[in-house]
Write an enzyme that holds these catalytic residues in place. Structure first.
Site, short mmCIF file in Angstrom:
data_model
loop_
_atom_site.label_atom_id
_atom_site.label_comp_id
_atom_site.label_asym_id
_atom_site.label_seq_id
_atom_site.Cartn_x
_atom_site.Cartn_y
_atom_site.Cartn_z
N ASN A 347 -91.04 -78.56 60.53
CA ASN A 347 -90.22 -78.62 59.32
C ASN A 347 -89.53 -77.28 59.09
O ASN A 347 -89.67 -76.65 58.03
CB ASN A 347 -91.07 -79.01 58.11
CG ASN A 347 -90.27 -79.71 57.02
OD1 ASN A 347 -89.03 -79.78 57.11
ND2 ASN A 347 -90.94 -80.20 56.01
N HIS A 378 -93.90 -81.02 47.59
CA HIS A 378 -94.26 -82.20 48.36
C HIS A 378 -94.59 -83.40 47.47
O HIS A 378 -94.32 -84.53 47.86
CB HIS A 378 -95.45 -81.90 49.28
CG HIS A 378 -95.03 -81.32 50.60
ND1 HIS A 378 -94.88 -79.97 50.80
CD2 HIS A 378 -94.74 -81.91 51.79
CE1 HIS A 378 -94.50 -79.76 52.05
NE2 HIS A 378 -94.41 -80.90 52.68
#
Length: 506
Positions: A347, A378
């Protein structure tokens, strides 16, 4: 579980592909997502060929990119796609009304709060535990873009040039974007569903057709004069990435049910399986969850490349690089020999965002603050917070080992190879141990797993961090500038620096 999820999520988007969902036994929202990404891939080729900057004005390219993005978002998420416009519009108003001095702080708070509110509502009001494609996924990427843009405008219009780092100077924005440019950046069809995040300057350069606007100028200086030729064709790179992404999808679909993560907390498994077998199964169960991310991120990268976005100059051999906004390096992930190397290749654009928005600017405890921000971004599942809190102590321990132990193994190639094998195994187990709560989501199963391991990695990492403390990087740099290094430590650090440079260039 697939049959249970489909009815609850089908109403959020188009039901046109319901027959495909029933035939594949996959949730409708995931089918919609994959089909829209494939349509985005086709649209990207059309966008590059027929709306090339040499043929079309930036205004038309902005409008088409935005309209297509909002159409794909509506197809996938229905009226929930309005949240993308509301979040973007609200923060744009803040940028205009509050001025450049403090807008970066307000935009960070408002964008993150809006995202968190949507995540909490989705998790605790609608479908807790049904981890599937949802409208907050694109909002996570938009939140990154909103906050990155706000900080880059602040750097370019409110801070003095001499106070900026080299990276901040490249990304700094010198004028306020128009409303169309802002929505195009946030909601373009190439990145609205799965990203990746990109800098505003890079995106505007792509829309205007500026082939020299990429960050890695050093690679250009080493190349064989090819940058003057402009942006090369991305076709071969797109084919490679599309093939890689669908290979990863096939791997995931074929092995994901063979090693379910939930078995790690099964009472019978814990009671009757030797610990070494539990370690092996943990590794296999977590490795088989990665290909779905490889599929999504590699396909998203291919879509941007197909549109002509992502060119990053040429390497030292004169070969074109299409990794400007790539989100992962699969081989570097699977063969990572340190926690940092793993995170730096997983990521990637989110890591860049966290570094630029939080780590580089936080006055105290930047590592802990960065992990906490990552957990908030998140979502609302408790498992995320357990993962990132664990990540703090693992990072501190890994940093201690790298700085205090690793230099002693760099004096010999054989010792270095032994060290790499040991640290590869340790890194993979540490990563798997850390992210189990990220997959299990809930507190109970996550703590049950850690108890079955007697919290051993937590304890080991805390002891390593305490026994071998490492000063923050900015303090170490100041000390190196003010005083000569220890005669014993100096050659060790020199060797470490040499190997680090080799790893970076490779």
């Amino acid at each position: 579980m697939a049959d249970e999820r489909a009815p609850s999520t089908a109403c959020t988007g188009s039901s046109l592909l319901q027959p495909v969902s029933e035939m594949t036994n996959l949730p409708l929202d995931q089918v919609n997502f994959v089909v829209c990404q494939l349509c985005a891939l086709i649209s990207a080729f059309w966008f590059r060929l027929f709306l090339h900057p040499s043929k079309t004005s930036p205004f038309v390219r902005h409008v088409v990119a935005t309209v297509l993005g909002l159409y794909f978002a509506t197809f996938c998420f229905g009226w929930y796609a309005l949240h993308f416009l509301l979040q973007s519009g609200l923060t744009y108003g803040i940028m205009i009304l509050t001025g450049v001095e403090h807008m970066h702080k307000y935009c960070l708070v408002v964008a993150l709060s809006y995202l968190s509110l949507c995540q909490i509502t989705r998790v605790y009001v609608f479908d807790y535990g049904m981890y599937s494609a949802d409208f907050t996924g694109p909002m996570m990427v938009i939140t990154q873009k909103i906050t990155s843009l706000a900080f880059e405008i602040h750097d370019g219009m409110a801070r003095k040039e001499e106070h900026l780092t080299a990276g901040q100077k490249i990304l700094a924005i010198r004028r306020m974007p128009s409303l169309l440019e802002y929505f195009s950046y946030n909601c373009n069809f190439m990145g609205i569903l799965a990203g990746p995040t990109c800098s505003y300057n890079d995106y505007i350069a792509f829309i205007k057709g500026d082939p020299c606007r990429h960050r890695d100028q050093e690679a250009d200086r080493k190349s064989k004069g090819k940058p003057s030729q402009g942006v090369p064709s991305p076709n071969m790179e797109v084919v490679r990435k599309v093939a890689t992404s669908f290979f990863c999808l096939l791997v995931f679909l074929s092995v994901c049910k063979v090693f379910p993560v939930e078995r790690n907390v099964d009472d019978d498994f814990i009671a009757n399986t030797p610990f070494y077998a539990q370690v092996v199964y943990l590794y296999l169960s977590m490795v088989t969850t990665r290909p779905k991310y490889y599929f999504v991120w590699t396909l998203a990268d291919a879509i941007n490349n197909a549109a002509g976005f992502g060119f990053n100059g040429y390497d030292s051999n004169g070969s074109p690089r299409w990794d400007l906004i790539s989100n992962l390096r699969i081989l570097n992930i699977e063969f990572a020999t340190s926690f940092k190397v793993f995170l730096d290749n997983w990521n990637i654009q989110t890591v860049h965002w966290l570094k630029r928005v939080c780590y580089e600017r936080c006055p105290c405890h930047p590592t802990a603050a960065t992990f906490i921000l990552s957990a908030m971004w998140h979502g609302a599942y408790p498992g995320y917070y357990l993962t990132f809190l664990t990540g703090i102590v693992v990072t501190l321990a890994a940093r201690a080992v790298r700085h205090k132990v690793r230099p002693y193994f760099l004096q010999s190639t054989t010792h270095k190879r032994v060290y790499d094998v040991i640290t590869w195994a340790a890194t993979q187990i540490a990563i798997c141990y850390t992210v189990v709560p990220f997959v299990l989501l809930s507190v109970g199963p996550s703590l049950k797993f850690y108890r079955s391991w007697c919290f051993c990695l937590h304890i080991i990492c805390i002891l390593l961090a305490v026994a071998m403390p490492v000063k923050p990087r900015h303090l170490r740099l100041k000390e190196q500038q003010k005083s000569p290094q220890d005669p014993v430590q100096k050659p060790l650090e020199a060797a470490d620096s040499t190997y680090a440079q080799k790893e970076k260039t490779s």
